[in-house]
Design an enzyme around this catalytic site. Structure first.
Site, PDB file in Angstrom:
ATOM      1  N   GLU A 156      24.720  32.101 -31.917  1.00 16.82           N
ATOM      2  CA  GLU A 156      23.500  32.473 -31.368  1.00 16.82           C
ATOM      3  C   GLU A 156      23.392  31.830 -29.955  1.00 16.82           C
ATOM      4  O   GLU A 156      23.001  32.121 -28.892  1.00 16.82           O
ATOM      5  CB  GLU A 156      22.466  32.379 -32.316  1.00 16.82           C
ATOM      6  CG  GLU A 156      21.000  32.615 -31.645  1.00 16.82           C
ATOM      7  CD  GLU A 156      19.792  32.235 -32.835  1.00 16.82           C
ATOM      8  OE1 GLU A 156      20.343  31.769 -33.738  1.00 16.82           O
ATOM      9  OE2 GLU A 156      18.807  32.570 -32.335  1.00 16.82           O
ATOM     10  N   GLU A 178      14.464  19.941 -29.513  1.00 17.48           N
ATOM     11  CA  GLU A 178      14.823  18.797 -30.062  1.00 17.48           C
ATOM     12  C   GLU A 178      15.749  18.744 -31.160  1.00 17.48           C
ATOM     13  O   GLU A 178      16.665  17.880 -31.306  1.00 17.48           O
ATOM     14  CB  GLU A 178      13.461  18.447 -30.726  1.00 17.48           C
ATOM     15  CG  GLU A 178      12.329  18.116 -29.521  1.00 17.48           C
ATOM     16  CD  GLU A 178      11.727  19.132 -29.077  1.00 17.48           C
ATOM     17  OE1 GLU A 178      11.945  20.277 -29.476  1.00 17.48           O
ATOM     18  OE2 GLU A 178      11.422  18.960 -27.680  1.00 17.48           O
TER      19      GLU A 178
END
Lengths: 400, 394
Positions: A250, A387
């Site tokens: 992905e 993050e």
């Protein structure tokens, strides 16, 4: 070291360009342009027409898939060219959920029956897929998911809730991570990967409206949904392995370099048209600097992606480095959508195509640019927040 | 399309890597920069023996006939070792000017002496007022019989102290900021009329201020056509800028890697500081800046450099982007090393200083951003099509 295209690649580029020119329907182009202008949602037809056309042409809807599963099996350079050409002609993207996510898991970890059942529909675009990963309590900490699948005879009984299910309103199938062993030692060890027909009784889809007013995502509820055990991918409780494999795939497609390139060209055109201090905005040093910054970051990212592709071609599949592409690619998309909105000044304000107003005001090119800006805040959150991507790189690449 | 080096290039890379590892360990380098000369002539002889001084020159002169990729390979490794010998100023920059502008006789007589290591040239070009503008030249040259008389001042001439010869740019016609009217002269550094003031730079390299007072140069020593040197200077400096970018990428790699190592080993509050997420994310961002720098360097090495517009765009784009990375990686390397980062004895500060000065060399981030933008923002077409669709990513 050579970044020129071989004669075969140049020929391929011409082939793709002429295929798009001949086969991309004008009616589709107009339908999408009209909806964007009015701020309306694209229909399932808008989203799948081009996919279906590509699916009938040597598996071009699945550029990276092996030929034996019906894909195009492009070389890395061909993939790059294909994306460039589709972006250049502003073709509607092929939805990634089947082709980039579920498909590779099915042909890598699925059995022969599963491959025969699902791969042709993913290639052809007849089967519209959505992704059942996130839950209200499981965002970045995906392994904490709670949706359960309890084995009863030849079925799993699935209960729970998925969220942020993109385009579930159109989906025929959903691939889900479910908990099959609540007592596993580690949360990752009790998860399985299930394919579920969206028509199964007990599934309900409720829209979530985002801050730009669109219904891209949904809540998907499972209430005693009976799923045949043959829909289990691979082994029970090994779903986390497949999930991680999928996430790496992905992220690899997520950089969107070719689309961003096209969009920067577009910002420049808008900035040449809009006026500031009595001169075209494109002559404003502050604005130029922002465009140039984005352009250079994109140029660097393009080469980072090419370097990754070259590595990929040498037999090392997408690894943690693809996290760089995700971080930088989405960062750029956000910067670009921000510059677009900035470029049109006050015409960032009108919000048309809503229940409050179907009136359409301002220049066409300004329509919904602020909506896109607001919408694209999603990019640094989805697919593993940026993050989380940094955590992955820190652990997997830097060894911290 | 590929990013692999050829077999010869891999051999070259291995050779320079071995040199840096074997002949340039940190203590040796420290000793070299503290000598009065500030470099080691024996290393230059070794470069000659290894064939490094001939990398960019044609094979007919005993060179390797290398491309910008080959000089990139050399400079990246030199950047990793903070090699102070004046390879870029002498071989790439001066050598480039001589092969680009020189007559056949000049090339035939000079290039072999560079390749053999016998002669070293430095390019005395920038002046205090010119900053990064390559055409802003005041130093004058006036024709008197068969000689030119040169008067003026050149500032921060890199590799000047080690040079046996200088290439001096002078204005032979036109105004101070005209691109026309710039001429290059080949001179022996010991010629009467040249006074040099040599000094160490903050990053322990060496440079010179050069004063010319009635320096007499024979007409035969003009390099190229009188008044027509600018385009070649622009092109050769661009190629030298790619070399500077490569050196910077080498230095950034060491800054990044040594900081990661330090954060794995330095313990505070009972654990390595690299276990803290705030530090991990900073290190990841440093790594991304490094990778993006390497990528844009590869871009600059693989575009068609024979097209002047493409070349300027690519080189300025790379230098601007790498300039930005230098600040981020360098400043954070010091920050994460804490007090150790501040210490002269520890190597990280030296890499930081060198990378920072490379950020300035041939134009800093702002300068190249402007040069890049002037090319890319020109000729943008206004939107006239009323049906123009809006932007869509998905």
């Amino acid at each position: 070291m050579d970044t020129t295209f071989s004669p075969e690649d140049v020929k391929f580029q011409q082939e793709v360009r002429s295929f798009i020119h001949t086969n991309y329907p004008n009616t589709l182009r107009e339908s999408i342009a009209n909806k964007r202008k009015k701020g309306e949602e694209l229909t399932k037809d808008d989203l799948t027409t081009w996919h279906k056309i590509l699916g009938k042409h040597n598996g071009w809807s699945a550029p990276g898939w092996p030929k034996k599963y019906g894909g195009a099996e492009f070389t890395p350079t061909q993939k790059y060219i294909f994306e460039q050409e589709c972006a250049r002609s502003e073709c509607q993207i092929v939805m990634p959920f089947g082709v980039n996510m579920c498909g590779p898991v099915v042909y890598t970890f699925g059995n022969e029956e599963q491959k025969a059942q699902h791969l042709p529909g993913i290639i052809s675009g007849e089967q519209f897929w959505c992704q059942g990963y996130s839950e209200p309590g499981s965002g970045s900490d995906l392994a904490s998911l709670k949706t359960t699948a309890v084995r009863e005879g030849d079925y799993y009984i699935v209960n729970g809730q998925k969220t942020w299910t993109t385009l579930a309103q159109h989906a025929d199938w959903i691939f889900c991570l479910v908990r099959t062993n609540p007592d596993a030692a580690k949360p990752q060890e009790g998860i399985s990967f299930l394919l579920i027909d969206m028509k199964t009784p007990g599934i309900s889809v409720r829209p979530i409206y985002l801050m730009d007013g669109t219904n891209e995502v949904n809540e998907t509820w499972f209430d005693n949904v009976k799923v045949p055990v043959e829909n289990l991918i691979g082994e029970e409780n090994k779903g986390w392995t497949y999930a991680k494999f999928l996430l790496a795939h992905e992220r690899a497609g997520i950089a969107g370099v070719a689309r961003s390139k096209k969009a920067i060209e577009r910002i420049k055109q808008i900035a040449a048209t809009e006026m500031s201090y009595g001169e075209p905005l494109i002559q404003d040093p502050a604005f130029i600097r922002k465009i140039a910054d984005a352009e250079l970051e994109l140029t660097a990212l393009e080469y980072t992606e090419l370097r990754t592709l070259a590595k990929d071609a040498a037999g090392k599949g997408p690894g943690a480095e693809s996290s760089i592409l995700k971080i930088k690619g989405t960062d750029l998309q956000q910067r670009i959508t921000e510059l677009c909105m900035e470029a049109v000044g006050y015409y960032a304000n009108p919000h048309t195509g809503t229940t409050l107003s179907n009136e359409y005001v301002g220049p066409d090119y300004a329509t919904n640019l602020s909506g896109t800006y607001f919408n694209f805040r999603k990019a640094s959150i989805y697919g593993g927040s940026n993050e989380i991507q940094r955590n992955i790189i820190a652990k997997m690449v830097l060894g911290l | 399309m590929d990013f692999d080096f050829t077999e010869e290039q891999t051999l070259l890379e291995n050779m320079v890597t071995s040199f840096v590892r074997d002949s340039y360990p940190w203590e040796v380098r420290e000793a070299i920069v503290k000598t009065e000369e500030g470099w080691k002539p024996e290393n230059w002889s070794q470069f000659a023996e290894l064939g490094l001084l001939g990398v960019p020159f044609a094979e007919e002169f005993g060179g390797l006939g290398g491309s910008v990729v080959d000089t990139m390979i050399v400079m990246e490794q030199f950047g990793k070792g903070l090699v102070v010998e004046p390879y870029m100023p002498s071989v790439i920059l001066s050598g480039g000017l001589i092969t680009s502008l020189g007559s056949k006789e000049q090339i035939d007589s000079i290039v072999p002496t560079i390749i053999s290591g016998e002669k070293r040239y430095a390019f005395a070009h920038s002046e205090p007022q010119s900053r990064f503008d390559l055409f802003d030249i005041k130093l004058s040259a006036s024709l008197s019989g068969d000689e030119y008389i040169l008067n003026g001042f050149k500032s921060v001439v890199f590799g000047g102290p080690m040079a046996t010869h200088l290439i001096i740019s002078a204005r032979t016609s036109g105004e101070q900021r005209d691109k026309e009217g710039i001429t290059l002269f080949l001179v022996d550094k010991n010629a009467e009329g040249i006074t040099t003031q040599d000094y160490p730079t903050i990053d322990e390299y060496r440079a010179s201020e050069v004063v010319l007072e009635n320096l007499k140069v024979s007409k035969d020593m003009v390099l190229g056509e009188v008044g027509k040197a600018y385009d070649a200077i622009d092109e050769v400096v661009d190629k030298a800028t790619i070399a500077v970018c490569a050196e910077a990428v080498g230095a950034l790699q060491v800054l990044k890697d040594s900081t990661i190592d330090y954060c794995k080993n330095r313990k505070q509050f009972g654990q390595p500081i690299g276990k803290n997420q705030s530090i991990q994310h900073r290190l990841v961002d440093m790594m991304i800046e490094y990778e993006q720098s390497k990528s844009i360097l590869y871009m600059a090495c693989t575009v068609d450099l024979s097209d002047a517009t493409e070349r300027r765009k690519a080189v300025s784009g790379a230098k601007a982007r790498i300039g930005k990375a230098i600040k981020f990686v360098g400043e954070n390397a010091i920050q994460l090393h804490g007090g150790m980062g501040m210490v002269d004895e520890y190597m990280v500060s030296h890499y930081f200083k060198r990378a920072t000065m490379l950020g300035i060399l041939f134009g800093n981030e702002d300068y190249h951003m402007k040069r890049y933008s002037e090319i890319t923002q020109a000729d943008v077409i206004k939107i006239t099509d009323a049906k123009a669709s809006s932007i869509a990513f998905n």
